[in-house]
Every structure is written in C-alpha cells, then in structure tokens.
Enzyme design. Structure first.
Site, mmCIF file in Angstrom:
data_model
loop_
_atom_site.group_PDB
_atom_site.id
_atom_site.type_symbol
_atom_site.label_atom_id
_atom_site.label_comp_id
_atom_site.label_asym_id
_atom_site.label_seq_id
_atom_site.Cartn_x
_atom_site.Cartn_y
_atom_site.Cartn_z
ATOM 1 N N GLU A 9 -6.896 5.115 7.748
ATOM 2 C CA GLU A 9 -6.640 6.509 7.372
ATOM 3 C C GLU A 9 -7.858 7.109 6.674
ATOM 4 O O GLU A 9 -8.156 8.296 6.824
ATOM 5 C CB GLU A 9 -5.384 6.586 6.485
ATOM 6 C CG GLU A 9 -4.129 6.356 7.318
ATOM 7 C CD GLU A 9 -2.977 5.725 6.571
ATOM 8 O OE1 GLU A 9 -2.978 5.699 5.337
ATOM 9 O OE2 GLU A 9 -2.047 5.236 7.258
ATOM 10 N N GLU A 35 -5.270 -4.389 10.841
ATOM 11 C CA GLU A 35 -4.246 -3.357 11.005
ATOM 12 C C GLU A 35 -4.512 -2.582 12.295
ATOM 13 O O GLU A 35 -5.309 -1.626 12.291
ATOM 14 C CB GLU A 35 -4.270 -2.385 9.816
ATOM 15 C CG GLU A 35 -3.966 -3.035 8.486
ATOM 16 C CD GLU A 35 -3.402 -2.039 7.488
ATOM 17 O OE1 GLU A 35 -2.345 -2.343 6.910
ATOM 18 O OE2 GLU A 35 -3.984 -0.951 7.297
ATOM 19 N N SER A 71 3.469 -1.618 10.396
ATOM 20 C CA SER A 71 4.928 -1.678 10.587
ATOM 21 C C SER A 71 5.533 -3.032 10.241
ATOM 22 O O SER A 71 6.489 -3.478 10.884
ATOM 23 C CB SER A 71 5.315 -1.256 12.012
ATOM 24 O OG SER A 71 4.976 0.097 12.229
ATOM 25 N N GLY A 130 2.635 2.818 10.781
ATOM 26 C CA GLY A 130 3.600 3.903 10.602
ATOM 27 C C GLY A 130 4.341 4.293 11.862
ATOM 28 O O GLY A 130 4.995 5.326 11.907
ATOM 29 N N GLY A 166 4.937 1.660 4.759
ATOM 30 C CA GLY A 166 6.259 2.279 4.628
ATOM 31 C C GLY A 166 7.314 1.394 3.982
ATOM 32 O O GLY A 166 8.008 1.827 3.055
ATOM 33 N N ASN A 178 0.866 -1.172 0.000
ATOM 34 C CA ASN A 178 0.000 0.000 0.000
ATOM 35 C C ASN A 178 0.905 1.224 0.000
ATOM 36 O O ASN A 178 1.462 1.587 1.026
ATOM 37 C CB ASN A 178 -0.899 -0.012 1.251
ATOM 38 C CG ASN A 178 -1.751 1.249 1.350
ATOM 39 O OD1 ASN A 178 -1.815 2.041 0.409
ATOM 40 N ND2 ASN A 178 -2.413 1.431 2.484
ATOM 41 N N TRP A 179 1.025 1.823 -1.171
ATOM 42 C CA TRP A 179 1.925 2.985 -1.295
ATOM 43 C C TRP A 179 1.340 4.252 -0.669
ATOM 44 O O TRP A 179 2.031 5.249 -0.556
ATOM 45 C CB TRP A 179 2.220 3.276 -2.774
ATOM 46 C CG TRP A 179 3.096 2.266 -3.446
ATOM 47 C CD1 TRP A 179 3.691 1.162 -2.880
ATOM 48 C CD2 TRP A 179 3.502 2.272 -4.821
ATOM 49 N NE1 TRP A 179 4.422 0.492 -3.820
ATOM 50 C CE2 TRP A 179 4.327 1.152 -5.022
ATOM 51 C CE3 TRP A 179 3.231 3.116 -5.901
ATOM 52 C CZ2 TRP A 179 4.888 0.855 -6.263
ATOM 53 C CZ3 TRP A 179 3.785 2.823 -7.136
ATOM 54 C CH2 TRP A 179 4.608 1.702 -7.313
ATOM 55 N N LYS A 180 0.059 4.213 -0.349
ATOM 56 C CA LYS A 180 -0.617 5.404 0.175
ATOM 57 C C LYS A 180 -0.384 6.580 -0.799
ATOM 58 O O LYS A 180 -0.332 6.352 -2.001
ATOM 59 C CB LYS A 180 -0.154 5.705 1.597
ATOM 60 C CG LYS A 180 -0.297 4.456 2.493
ATOM 61 C CD LYS A 180 -0.084 4.704 3.945
ATOM 62 C CE LYS A 180 -0.270 3.390 4.717
ATOM 63 N NZ LYS A 180 -0.125 3.550 6.151
HETATM 64 P P1 13P Z 1 2.976 0.795 7.693
HETATM 65 O O1 13P Z 1 3.502 -0.496 7.156
HETATM 66 O O2 13P Z 1 3.696 2.003 7.200
HETATM 67 O O3 13P Z 1 2.862 0.739 9.199
HETATM 68 O O4 13P Z 1 1.481 0.960 7.142
HETATM 69 C C1 13P Z 1 0.610 -0.094 7.283
HETATM 70 C C2 13P Z 1 -0.605 0.203 6.507
HETATM 71 O O5 13P Z 1 -1.375 1.077 6.830
HETATM 72 C C3 13P Z 1 -0.837 -0.582 5.286
HETATM 73 O O6 13P Z 1 -2.117 -0.381 4.798
#
Ligand code: 13P
Length: 253
Positions: free
Chosen positions: A101, A171, A216, A177, A238, A9-11
């Site tokens: 998010e 999650e 994470s 994050g 991330g 997930n690159w967000k």
């Molecule tokens: P991180 O791996 O940056 O903690 O993010 C997890 C996430 O929200 C994947 O959708």
C-alpha cells in the site's frame, strides 16, 4: 529453529481509545503459552502506539509493538515523517517497511525501502519487509522475478548478521483485503523461493530469517498456512482488527 511471528497490521484503523480496549480484550483472550510459542506484534497507527504501550507495560504483556512506517534520516525538515529514535524511545521493536500500500499509494521505491531497512537494523528496530506480486504479474508468470528483485534491491548492502535478524513478509497484492488467499502450497512455494534468493546473497542468513505470509489470513486458513515448512508466521490485516479473531490466529493449531 525459527520462532514464528504473528503480527497485526491495523493499517489506518482505530483511535487510541479503541486501541486500549482492543489490547485489553486480546490480553484476556490469549493464553500465556501462546507467547512462548510465537512472537506477538501489534502494529497500530502512530497515534495509538503510546496507548497500546500503556496496557502492555502495565500488565507486563510479552507482546511487542511495531510501527507501520519510518523515515531513514535521523531528524530534520521532513514534515509528516517519523524517525527511528522517536520509535525506539517509545519501545517500538518492529517496523513494517515497503508494504504494497505504501509502494502503490505513496510511491515508495525499492531504494527508499532499502534506506529504511538499513536505518531500522542499525538502530535495533526489526524491519518487517514486505514483498509481493500483482495479479497481472502472477498471471504472466513473473511472481518469482518480482519478489526476487524486491529482495535483492530491498536488502542491498547488508550482511548475514543483519539479514538474519530481519523479518520478510510475502504478501501477494491480489490476496490483500480481497478474501482471496494464496493456497498453502502457493505460499510455501514462493516463500521457499524467497529464502533461496536470500541464500544467494546472504548464505549465512537464509535459515535464520523469518518469512511471514500475508494476504487475507483469517481464523479459517491460518492453521494450514502455518503447517508449511517455510512459513514462519503471518502478517494480518483485516482479521487482526478483531481481538477475538487475532487471538485465534496467534493460537493457530
Ligand atoms: P489483509 O489481511 O486484510 O488481507 O491484509 C494483509 C496485509 O496487508 C497485512 O499487511
């Protein structure tokens, strides 16, 4: 047996050009047997989907592309939204729905998530439905209540066949994050609870539905997380932005 699914997930990261470079690097890093063992899904921003697809198609890479959101209506006056048809016409096979998010910053309700899940499943897009508790909820002992209600509401009105095709991502919000991961035991415990909630309503789907852990995930913890019985993959934020790290995560030991 459930085939593990590793998703990036690159967000809100990477331009379409950066996306091309990334997929080329990932292609060079991943051994072909990795794809046999697990499904690999890249979820770029909408603006990079086409670019990712061009590399995937040109090199016939056995990885799938996912979107990070989708609206539930077929078309119409919904400025800024993207429909199922826009995604399927670009060969998008997955969509992340109900990410924490989006729930937090864009006020997505369980009802909205449920509408989107139905639309995705009815149009051959596999939803990756995210659930998870805040730190306050965890410390108050509400983890199971929270994920249980998100599952019940988010999956309302479906059936065994459709639920069996979807993916759930557990999650914990405090782990996203933050560098703070759930222990493998904690991830296993909550994910097996989630499978239990699914079993209560959709008994025929509980053993088929794939449930990922997210929060994470990195090259150092993925092996232990994937060793857990009910953990069927990872949704990676991330660490997925670096193709070298994501390749190592996909090739967990
Ligand atoms: P991180 O791996 O940056 O903690 O993010 C997890 C996430 O929200 C994947 O959708």
């Amino acid at each position: 047996m459930r085939k593990p699914i590793m998703a990036a997930n690159w967000k809100m990261n990477k331009t379409h050009l950066e996306a091309i470079h990334y997929i080329e690097e990932l292609r060079n890093r991943l051994h072909h047997k990795a794809y046999d063992r697990c499904d690999v899904v890249i979820c770029p921003p909408f603006t990079a989907i086409r670019s990712v697809q061009t590399v995937v198609d040109a090199d016939e890479l056995p990885m799938a592309v996912g979107a990070q959101n989708m609206y539930w209506e077929d078309s119409g006056a919904f400025t800024g939204e993207v429909s199922h048809e826009m995604l399927t016409k670009m060969n998008v096979k997955f969509v992340i729905l109900g990410h924490s998010e989006r729930r937090e910053h864009f006020h997505e309700s369980d009802e909205a998530v449920n509408n989107k899940v139905k639309t995705a499943l009815d149009n051959d897009i596999t939803p990756i439905v995210c659930v998870g508790e805040t730190l306050t909820e965890r410390e108050a002992g509400f983890t199971n209540d929270k994920v249980g209600s998100q599952i019940l509401e988010g999956l309302k009105g479906l059936d065994d066949e459709r639920v069996g095709r979807m993916v759930i991502a557990y999650e914990p919000i405090w782990a996203i994050g933050t560098g703070r991961t759930a222990t493998p035991d904690d991830a296993q415990e909550t994910i097996s609870k989630i499978r239990g909630y699914v079993r209560e309503v959709y008994p025929g789907a509980a053993d088929a539905v794939r449930i990922q852990y997210g929060g994470s995930v990195n090259t150092g913890n993925v092996d232990d997380l994937m060793a857990q019985e009910d953990v069927d993959g990872a949704l990676v934020g991330g660490a997925s932005l670096d193709p070298v790290q994501f390749a190592r995560i996909v090739e967990y030991e």
